[in-house]
Scaffold this motif. Sequence first.
Motif, PDB file in Angstrom:
ATOM      1  N   VAL A   3      -6.578  -2.845  12.176  1.00 27.89           N
ATOM      2  CA  VAL A   3      -6.597  -4.321  12.215  1.00 27.89           C
ATOM      3  C   VAL A   3      -6.389  -4.867  13.627  1.00 27.89           C
ATOM      4  O   VAL A   3      -6.357  -6.078  13.816  1.00 27.89           O
ATOM      5  N   SER A  61      -9.161  -7.463  14.873  1.00 32.51           N
ATOM      6  CA  SER A  61      -9.375  -8.636  14.024  1.00 32.51           C
ATOM      7  C   SER A  61      -8.090  -9.416  13.735  1.00 32.51           C
ATOM      8  O   SER A  61      -8.139 -10.610  13.466  1.00 32.51           O
ATOM      9  N   ALA A 103      -5.302  -6.371   3.356  1.00 31.52           N
ATOM     10  CA  ALA A 103      -5.897  -5.885   2.108  1.00 31.52           C
ATOM     11  C   ALA A 103      -7.001  -4.866   2.400  1.00 31.52           C
ATOM     12  O   ALA A 103      -7.112  -3.843   1.713  1.00 31.52           O
ATOM     13  N   ARG A 104      -7.816  -5.133   3.410  1.00 35.32           N
ATOM     14  CA  ARG A 104      -8.899  -4.230   3.782  1.00 35.32           C
ATOM     15  C   ARG A 104      -8.371  -2.860   4.221  1.00 35.32           C
ATOM     16  O   ARG A 104      -8.975  -1.825   3.945  1.00 35.32           O
ATOM     17  N   ALA A 105      -7.226  -2.832   4.872  1.00 37.08           N
ATOM     18  CA  ALA A 105      -6.679  -1.592   5.428  1.00 37.08           C
ATOM     19  C   ALA A 105      -5.777  -0.834   4.457  1.00 37.08           C
ATOM     20  O   ALA A 105      -5.292   0.242   4.788  1.00 37.08           O
ATOM     21  N   GLN A 106      -5.589  -1.365   3.259  1.00 41.25           N
ATOM     22  CA  GLN A 106      -4.640  -0.752   2.324  1.00 41.25           C
ATOM     23  C   GLN A 106      -4.964   0.686   1.943  1.00 41.25           C
ATOM     24  O   GLN A 106      -4.054   1.445   1.617  1.00 41.25           O
ATOM     25  N   ARG A 110      -6.431 -10.947   4.590  1.00 42.41           N
ATOM     26  CA  ARG A 110      -7.681 -10.233   4.322  1.00 42.41           C
ATOM     27  C   ARG A 110      -7.687  -8.867   5.027  1.00 42.41           C
ATOM     28  O   ARG A 110      -8.044  -7.850   4.434  1.00 42.41           O
ATOM     29  N   GLU A 111      -7.257  -8.836   6.280  1.00 42.69           N
ATOM     30  CA  GLU A 111      -7.285  -7.583   7.038  1.00 42.69           C
ATOM     31  C   GLU A 111      -6.260  -6.582   6.515  1.00 42.69           C
ATOM     32  O   GLU A 111      -6.516  -5.382   6.495  1.00 42.69           O
ATOM     33  N   THR A 133       0.841  -1.186   0.000  1.00 41.67           N
ATOM     34  CA  THR A 133       0.000   0.000   0.000  1.00 41.67           C
ATOM     35  C   THR A 133       0.879   1.241   0.000  1.00 41.67           C
ATOM     36  O   THR A 133       1.754   1.371   0.841  1.00 41.67           O
ATOM     37  N   THR A 158      -6.906 -14.639   7.628  1.00 44.00           N
ATOM     38  CA  THR A 158      -7.388 -13.433   8.305  1.00 44.00           C
ATOM     39  C   THR A 158      -6.377 -12.308   8.168  1.00 44.00           C
ATOM     40  O   THR A 158      -6.734 -11.166   7.856  1.00 44.00           O
TER      41      THR A 158
END
Length: 147
Positions: A87, A90, A73-76, A70-71, A5, A67
Amino acid sequence: MPAATPGKDGVRLTLIARRLPLTTPYVLSFATIDALDTFFVVAEHQGRRGFGEATLLPGYGGEDAATARREFARAQALPAEAVAEAVRDSAPFLASAVACALETLADPSVWQAISTGRPLAAFCGGDAPAAAATNARRLAEDGYSVL
């Protein structure tokens, strides 16, 4: 494949995931582990780098490799400084690795202090007290001070 990121703050975070086989299984009361899921986080900004690491162990929380990926990638889309907080609940192991990468990026003396090549910490397993004592002696002789 590492996920990266660029971040709004100019800090680029890269996540590198590796499954590391153990030469000797790590025996716990609830599981025998023969490989570790380890995540390395690299923080880069203006030619400097910081590093963090997290090894996910079953029984030490609910976080697993899927997990963590995924987390991250979600926070990028967030600024790098916000990723660890985003994150934390989670994926706490990943949050620790991100925080460490940012800390060592901000203060290069931290990385210099921990990159001496000196053994810092080791797993000391054994399925009986005598085996654990033998392993502890061997690790201490190898220079480890934290078991």
